[in-house]
Design a protein around this motif. Structure first.
Motif, short mmCIF file in Angstrom:
data_model
loop_
_atom_site.label_atom_id
_atom_site.label_comp_id
_atom_site.label_asym_id
_atom_site.label_seq_id
_atom_site.Cartn_x
_atom_site.Cartn_y
_atom_site.Cartn_z
N ALA A 37 0.85 -1.19 0.00
CA ALA A 37 0.00 0.00 0.00
C ALA A 37 0.89 1.24 0.00
CB ALA A 37 -0.90 0.00 1.23
N ILE A 38 0.29 2.35 -0.34
CA ILE A 38 0.97 3.65 -0.28
C ILE A 38 0.53 4.32 1.01
CG2 ILE A 38 1.23 5.90 -1.35
CD1 ILE A 38 0.41 4.59 -3.99
N GLN A 39 1.49 4.81 1.77
CA GLN A 39 1.20 5.54 3.01
C GLN A 39 1.49 7.01 2.76
OE1 GLN A 39 3.05 4.07 6.65
NE2 GLN A 39 3.41 6.17 7.28
N VAL A 40 0.50 7.87 3.00
CA VAL A 40 0.65 9.30 2.75
C VAL A 40 0.20 10.07 3.99
CG1 VAL A 40 0.05 11.21 1.22
CG2 VAL A 40 0.07 8.88 0.33
N SER A 41 1.00 11.03 4.40
CA SER A 41 0.60 11.87 5.53
C SER A 41 -0.14 13.10 5.00
CB SER A 41 1.81 12.29 6.35
OG SER A 41 2.70 13.03 5.55
N PHE A 42 -1.02 13.64 5.83
CA PHE A 42 -1.77 14.83 5.45
C PHE A 42 -1.87 15.74 6.67
CE2 PHE A 42 -4.75 11.61 6.81
CZ PHE A 42 -5.60 12.28 7.65
N GLU A 43 -2.14 17.03 6.41
CA GLU A 43 -2.18 18.01 7.49
C GLU A 43 -3.57 18.21 8.07
OE1 GLU A 43 0.07 21.44 7.29
OE2 GLU A 43 1.72 20.49 6.21
N ASP A 44 -4.59 18.18 7.20
CA ASP A 44 -5.96 18.39 7.69
C ASP A 44 -6.94 17.62 6.80
OD1 ASP A 44 -6.15 19.92 5.34
OD2 ASP A 44 -5.89 21.80 6.42
N LYS A 45 -8.20 17.65 7.20
CA LYS A 45 -9.22 16.89 6.48
C LYS A 45 -9.42 17.39 5.05
CE LYS A 45 -11.78 15.26 10.41
NZ LYS A 45 -12.42 13.97 10.38
N THR A 46 -9.18 18.67 4.82
CA THR A 46 -9.31 19.22 3.48
C THR A 46 -8.29 18.59 2.54
OG1 THR A 46 -10.10 21.32 4.38
CG2 THR A 46 -9.29 21.34 2.11
N GLU A 47 -7.06 18.47 3.02
CA GLU A 47 -6.02 17.85 2.20
C GLU A 47 -6.33 16.37 1.97
OE1 GLU A 47 -1.18 17.87 1.80
OE2 GLU A 47 -2.03 17.92 3.82
N LEU A 48 -6.82 15.69 3.00
CA LEU A 48 -7.21 14.28 2.87
C LEU A 48 -8.29 14.14 1.81
CD1 LEU A 48 -7.35 11.29 3.72
CD2 LEU A 48 -8.94 12.01 5.52
N ASN A 49 -9.31 14.97 1.87
CA ASN A 49 -10.39 14.91 0.88
C ASN A 49 -9.89 15.18 -0.53
OD1 ASN A 49 -12.31 14.24 2.79
ND2 ASN A 49 -12.93 16.36 3.12
N SER A 50 -8.96 16.11 -0.66
CA SER A 50 -8.39 16.42 -1.97
C SER A 50 -7.63 15.23 -2.53
CB SER A 50 -7.46 17.63 -1.88
OG SER A 50 -8.18 18.78 -1.54
N MET A 51 -6.84 14.58 -1.68
CA MET A 51 -6.10 13.40 -2.12
C MET A 51 -7.06 12.29 -2.56
SD MET A 51 -2.75 12.91 0.26
CE MET A 51 -3.50 13.17 1.85
N ARG A 52 -8.07 12.05 -1.75
CA ARG A 52 -9.04 11.01 -2.10
C ARG A 52 -9.77 11.35 -3.40
NH1 ARG A 52 -11.52 9.36 3.84
NH2 ARG A 52 -10.06 7.65 4.21
N ASN A 53 -10.13 12.61 -3.59
CA ASN A 53 -10.81 13.02 -4.83
C ASN A 53 -9.93 12.77 -6.05
OD1 ASN A 53 -13.20 13.82 -3.63
ND2 ASN A 53 -12.51 15.94 -3.37
#
Length: 84
Positions: A37-53
């Motif tokens: 799997a790929i492990q990616v860190s994020f700073e906030d939920k907005t960045e997480l949502n952007s990555m998922r999108n």
């Protein structure tokens, strides 16, 4: 001036190709079913949502089925392909 109408499908310009998420898309393309799997860190939920999108947009474009799972306590998300 020469003006022509072209099909929208002929235009392959995408903001994703020049965005800050390009390394993520490049990594996602290398995923193998049942593999790492790929492990990616994020700073906030907005960045997480952007990555998922971006990844889910890649799924729509390619027909892949890349899934994600967020670590409950840390700001880490995993992207992976399940075995077929």
């Amino acid at each position: 001036m020469d003006i022509n109408f072209v099909d929208r499908t002929d235009i392959k310009i995408s903001k994703k190709s020049s965005s800050k998420y390009k390394p993520l898309i490049d990594a996602v393309k290398k995923l193998k079913p049942g593999g790492k799997a790929i492990q990616v860190s994020f700073e906030d939920k907005t960045e997480l949502n952007s990555m998922r999108n971006v990844v889910y947009g890649h799924n729509r474009d390619t027909g892949d089925e890349i899934k994600s799972s967020k670590h409950p306590d840390k700001n880490i998300v995993f992207f992976y392909k399940e075995e077929e």
